[in-house]
Design a protein around this motif. Structure first.
Motif, PDB file in Angstrom:
ATOM      1  N   ASP A  20       0.805  -1.226   0.000  1.00 19.69           N
ATOM      2  CA  ASP A  20       0.000   0.000   0.000  1.00 19.69           C
ATOM      3  C   ASP A  20       0.838   1.276   0.000  1.00 19.69           C
ATOM      4  O   ASP A  20       0.314   2.358  -0.231  1.00 19.69           O
ATOM      5  CB  ASP A  20      -0.999   0.014   1.172  1.00 19.69           C
ATOM      6  N   ASP A  21       2.136   1.160   0.255  1.00 18.59           N
ATOM      7  CA  ASP A  21       2.985   2.364   0.179  1.00 18.59           C
ATOM      8  C   ASP A  21       3.597   2.505  -1.217  1.00 18.59           C
ATOM      9  O   ASP A  21       4.430   3.391  -1.445  1.00 18.59           O
ATOM     10  CB  ASP A  21       4.097   2.309   1.230  1.00 18.59           C
ATOM     11  N   GLY A  22       3.199   1.619  -2.138  1.00 14.66           N
ATOM     12  CA  GLY A  22       3.695   1.717  -3.504  1.00 14.66           C
ATOM     13  C   GLY A  22       4.922   0.866  -3.781  1.00 14.66           C
ATOM     14  O   GLY A  22       5.383   0.785  -4.916  1.00 14.66           O
ATOM     15  N   SER A  23       5.468   0.221  -2.752  1.00 11.26           N
ATOM     16  CA  SER A  23       6.652  -0.615  -2.967  1.00 11.26           C
ATOM     17  C   SER A  23       6.250  -2.006  -3.466  1.00 11.26           C
ATOM     18  O   SER A  23       5.088  -2.409  -3.382  1.00 11.26           O
ATOM     19  CB  SER A  23       7.478  -0.707  -1.682  1.00 11.26           C
ATOM     20  N   VAL A  24       7.239  -2.702  -3.997  1.00  9.90           N
ATOM     21  CA  VAL A  24       6.987  -4.009  -4.611  1.00  9.90           C
ATOM     22  C   VAL A  24       8.089  -4.975  -4.164  1.00  9.90           C
ATOM     23  O   VAL A  24       9.263  -4.592  -4.070  1.00  9.90           O
ATOM     24  CB  VAL A  24       6.995  -3.895  -6.156  1.00  9.90           C
ATOM     25  N   ALA A  25       7.723  -6.225  -3.880  1.00 11.87           N
ATOM     26  CA  ALA A  25       8.710  -7.292  -3.662  1.00 11.87           C
ATOM     27  C   ALA A  25       8.618  -8.248  -4.841  1.00 11.87           C
ATOM     28  O   ALA A  25       7.538  -8.760  -5.150  1.00 11.87           O
ATOM     29  CB  ALA A  25       8.426  -8.023  -2.354  1.00 11.87           C
ATOM     30  N   VAL A  26       9.734  -8.454  -5.535  1.00 13.33           N
ATOM     31  CA  VAL A  26       9.764  -9.341  -6.702  1.00 13.33           C
ATOM     32  C   VAL A  26      10.461 -10.641  -6.303  1.00 13.33           C
ATOM     33  O   VAL A  26      11.571 -10.613  -5.752  1.00 13.33           O
ATOM     34  CB  VAL A  26      10.533  -8.689  -7.871  1.00 13.33           C
ATOM     35  N   TYR A  27       9.825 -11.772  -6.581  1.00 13.66           N
ATOM     36  CA  TYR A  27      10.454 -13.067  -6.314  1.00 13.66           C
ATOM     37  C   TYR A  27      11.054 -13.609  -7.607  1.00 13.66           C
ATOM     38  O   TYR A  27      10.358 -13.829  -8.590  1.00 13.66           O
ATOM     39  CB  TYR A  27       9.438 -14.068  -5.747  1.00 13.66           C
ATOM     40  N   THR A  28      12.361 -13.815  -7.587  1.00 11.71           N
ATOM     41  CA  THR A  28      13.110 -14.297  -8.750  1.00 11.71           C
ATOM     42  C   THR A  28      13.680 -15.676  -8.432  1.00 11.71           C
ATOM     43  O   THR A  28      14.214 -15.876  -7.339  1.00 11.71           O
ATOM     44  CB  THR A  28      14.271 -13.323  -9.055  1.00 11.71           C
ATOM     45  N   ASP A  29      13.590 -16.623  -9.363  1.00 11.62           N
ATOM     46  CA  ASP A  29      14.052 -17.986  -9.062  1.00 11.62           C
ATOM     47  C   ASP A  29      14.339 -18.737 -10.364  1.00 11.62           C
ATOM     48  O   ASP A  29      13.476 -19.440 -10.891  1.00 11.62           O
ATOM     49  CB  ASP A  29      12.965 -18.708  -8.243  1.00 11.62           C
ATOM     50  N   PRO A  30      15.567 -18.608 -10.904  1.00 10.65           N
ATOM     51  CA  PRO A  30      15.885 -19.230 -12.190  1.00 10.65           C
ATOM     52  C   PRO A  30      15.642 -20.743 -12.228  1.00 10.65           C
ATOM     53  O   PRO A  30      15.193 -21.278 -13.230  1.00 10.65           O
ATOM     54  CB  PRO A  30      17.374 -18.922 -12.382  1.00 10.65           C
ATOM     55  N   ARG A  31      15.925 -21.432 -11.138  1.00 13.27           N
ATOM     56  CA  ARG A  31      15.801 -22.891 -11.171  1.00 13.27           C
ATOM     57  C   ARG A  31      14.433 -23.383 -10.723  1.00 13.27           C
ATOM     58  O   ARG A  31      14.134 -24.566 -10.835  1.00 13.27           O
ATOM     59  CB  ARG A  31      16.919 -23.526 -10.346  1.00 13.27           C
ATOM     60  N   ARG A  32      13.648 -22.501 -10.165  1.00 19.47           N
ATOM     61  CA  ARG A  32      12.236 -22.778  -9.824  1.00 19.47           C
ATOM     62  C   ARG A  32      12.048 -23.943  -8.856  1.00 19.47           C
ATOM     63  O   ARG A  32      11.107 -24.726  -8.985  1.00 19.47           O
ATOM     64  CB  ARG A  32      11.414 -23.013 -11.095  1.00 19.47           C
ATOM     65  N   PHE A  33      12.956 -24.077  -7.881  1.00 20.36           N
ATOM     66  CA  PHE A  33      12.760 -25.077  -6.835  1.00 20.36           C
ATOM     67  C   PHE A  33      12.125 -24.462  -5.590  1.00 20.36           C
ATOM     68  O   PHE A  33      11.986 -25.124  -4.561  1.00 20.36           O
ATOM     69  CB  PHE A  33      14.090 -25.737  -6.449  1.00 20.36           C
ATOM     70  N   GLY A  34      11.782 -23.207  -5.662  1.00 23.65           N
ATOM     71  CA  GLY A  34      11.151 -22.542  -4.521  1.00 23.65           C
ATOM     72  C   GLY A  34       9.777 -23.120  -4.225  1.00 23.65           C
ATOM     73  O   GLY A  34       9.204 -23.868  -5.030  1.00 23.65           O
ATOM     74  N   ILE A  35       9.268 -22.787  -3.038  1.00 25.39           N
ATOM     75  CA  ILE A  35       7.954 -23.300  -2.613  1.00 25.39           C
ATOM     76  C   ILE A  35       7.137 -22.137  -2.060  1.00 25.39           C
ATOM     77  O   ILE A  35       7.667 -21.293  -1.329  1.00 25.39           O
ATOM     78  CB  ILE A  35       8.101 -24.368  -1.503  1.00 25.39           C
ATOM     79  N   VAL A  36       5.852 -22.094  -2.421  1.00 24.71           N
ATOM     80  CA  VAL A  36       4.915 -21.151  -1.816  1.00 24.71           C
ATOM     81  C   VAL A  36       3.706 -21.939  -1.333  1.00 24.71           C
ATOM     82  O   VAL A  36       3.133 -22.729  -2.094  1.00 24.71           O
ATOM     83  CB  VAL A  36       4.462 -20.068  -2.824  1.00 24.71           C
ATOM     84  N   LYS A  37       3.347 -21.784  -0.055  1.00 29.33           N
ATOM     85  CA  LYS A  37       2.157 -22.435   0.500  1.00 29.33           C
ATOM     86  C   LYS A  37       1.394 -21.392   1.298  1.00 29.33           C
ATOM     87  O   LYS A  37       1.961 -20.400   1.764  1.00 29.33           O
ATOM     88  CB  LYS A  37       2.534 -23.589   1.439  1.00 29.33           C
ATOM     89  N   LEU A  38       0.116 -21.649   1.492  1.00 26.37           N
ATOM     90  CA  LEU A  38      -0.741 -20.753   2.265  1.00 26.37           C
ATOM     91  C   LEU A  38      -1.597 -21.629   3.170  1.00 26.37           C
ATOM     92  O   LEU A  38      -2.232 -22.579   2.689  1.00 26.37           O
ATOM     93  CB  LEU A  38      -1.605 -19.943   1.295  1.00 26.37           C
ATOM     94  N   PHE A  39      -1.578 -21.363   4.481  1.00 23.77           N
ATOM     95  CA  PHE A  39      -2.377 -22.196   5.386  1.00 23.77           C
ATOM     96  C   PHE A  39      -2.833 -21.374   6.581  1.00 23.77           C
ATOM     97  O   PHE A  39      -2.319 -20.270   6.827  1.00 23.77           O
ATOM     98  CB  PHE A  39      -1.593 -23.437   5.840  1.00 23.77           C
ATOM     99  N   ASN A  40      -3.800 -21.932   7.353  1.00 25.40           N
ATOM    100  CA  ASN A  40      -4.259 -21.263   8.568  1.00 25.40           C
ATOM    101  C   ASN A  40      -3.207 -21.417   9.658  1.00 25.40           C
ATOM    102  O   ASN A  40      -2.560 -22.471   9.755  1.00 25.40           O
ATOM    103  CB  ASN A  40      -5.577 -21.872   9.059  1.00 25.40           C
ATOM    104  N   SER A  41      -3.061 -20.394  10.491  1.00 29.55           N
ATOM    105  CA  SER A  41      -1.978 -20.414  11.488  1.00 29.55           C
ATOM    106  C   SER A  41      -2.076 -21.608  12.429  1.00 29.55           C
ATOM    107  O   SER A  41      -1.070 -22.176  12.824  1.00 29.55           O
ATOM    108  CB  SER A  41      -1.954 -19.102  12.270  1.00 29.55           C
TER     109      SER A  41
END
Ligand code: ZN
Length: 311
Positions: free
Chosen positions: A131-152
């Motif tokens: 909301d302040d206009g900034s951006v986080a870019v995720y870069t991963d050439p080999r694409r072994f990264g993981i993203v998950k979303l769950f309840n705490s």
């Protein structure tokens, strides 16, 4: 590969930039990395970042709707922070937020911040907008990264997390390691990389800590435990050196963080000074040692050692 210190540096950088801010947009450029992205990835839009924690090499981003966004950097993942002023400088080609729809990825072909992130955008797989206009870019050439979303409340039963051993800085000591090692015939180098024994000690720091504590990497784990089950002096030294080498790397990352972010917005990578890692054929740095660093294979990974200091 990002190891614990790089992940901790990334955590600090992301926390400094984004805790207390609201996620206002998400751009996703592919269906997933090692696994597909969460079906409800876009449910993070509108959430405020409450805190950012680390468990082993997992980043755990707590959101104000009681959800946790898990991010693992895999082999080559990294976050770059683009501050609002720089985002504004891309304004004429800026992509609109909210182009992600559930289960589909944006048809935006490449990042507008490509030059900035250093991979010309083609490995920039998702962007978080704040909301302040900034951006986080995720870069991963080999694409072994993981993203998950769950309840705490489901964190403890997450398959990726529940198998993890103790954190090296939290109530971990040589006695606990001796308990794990007492019946283990595996060599100490392979054993210490096992995340069930202790988390976050990757190949680089295992090699460095073994050198500092003068332990030969081919030593059987059980031979570092005394007959009465207590840790040997060498094992006590080894645990101290693991903590020390990780602490020094975290401190080095922290001290270079500002410079690095100023140069290219990248978090989590910084120059290292190693005693043995990556130094095959070069002179040992120990005083009064005239030998060259050698490289051997253990468990499919390279181990670097001094054959004299670690005999
Ligand atoms: Zn030496």
């Amino acid at each position: 590969m990002p190891e614990l210190p790089e992940v901790e540096t990334t955590r600090k950088g992301l926390a400094t930039a984004f805790v207390g801010k609201k996620i206002t947009g998400l751009i996703v450029r592919r269906e997933g990395l090692r696994y597909p992205f969460p079906q409800d990835f876009d449910s993070i839009i509108g959430c405020e970042v409450v805190s950012i924690r680390r468990r082993a090499k997992y980043l755990l981003i707590d959101l104000d709707n009681n959800r946790v966004l898990l991010s693992h950097l895999g082999m080559s993942g990294r976050y770059s922070l683009i501050n609002p002023q720089d985002v504004a400088s891309f304004a004429d080609e800026k992509v609109e937020s909210g182009t992600y729809t559930s289960g589909k990825y944006s048809d935006v072909e490449s990042s507008k911040y490509g030059q900035r992130t250093g991979f010309s955008g083609k490995h920039d797989h998702f962007e978080l907008q704040f909301d302040d206009g900034s951006v986080a870019v995720y870069t991963d050439p080999r694409r072994f990264g993981i993203v998950k979303l769950f309840n705490s409340e489901e964190e403890e039963i997450q398959p990726l997390l529940e198998i993890l051993g103790p954190e090296p800085f939290e109530d971990w000591n040589a006695k606990l390691l001796a308990d794990k090692f007492s019946n283990k015939k595996t060599n100490v180098k392979v054993a210490i990389l096992d995340q069930r024994v202790v988390v976050g000690v990757g190949n680089i720091y295992a090699c460095e800590a073994l050198f500092s504590s003068k332990i030969n990497p081919t030593t059987r784990s059980c031979d570092l435990v005394n007959k009465n089950g207590q840790p040997s002096k060498k094992l006590i030294h080894f645990v101290d050196e693991i903590k020390s080498v990780l602490e020094r790397a975290i401190a080095a990352g922290g001290s270079t963080l500002n410079d690095f972010a100023a140069v290219d917005g990248t978090l989590g990578y910084f120059p290292h000074q190693f005693n043995v890692y990556g130094r095959e054929g070069q002179p040992c740095k120990a005083e009064n040692c005239d030998r060259l660093i050698e490289r051997i294979q253990q468990g499919g990974r390279s181990t670097f050692l001094c054959p004299k200091c670690q005999s």
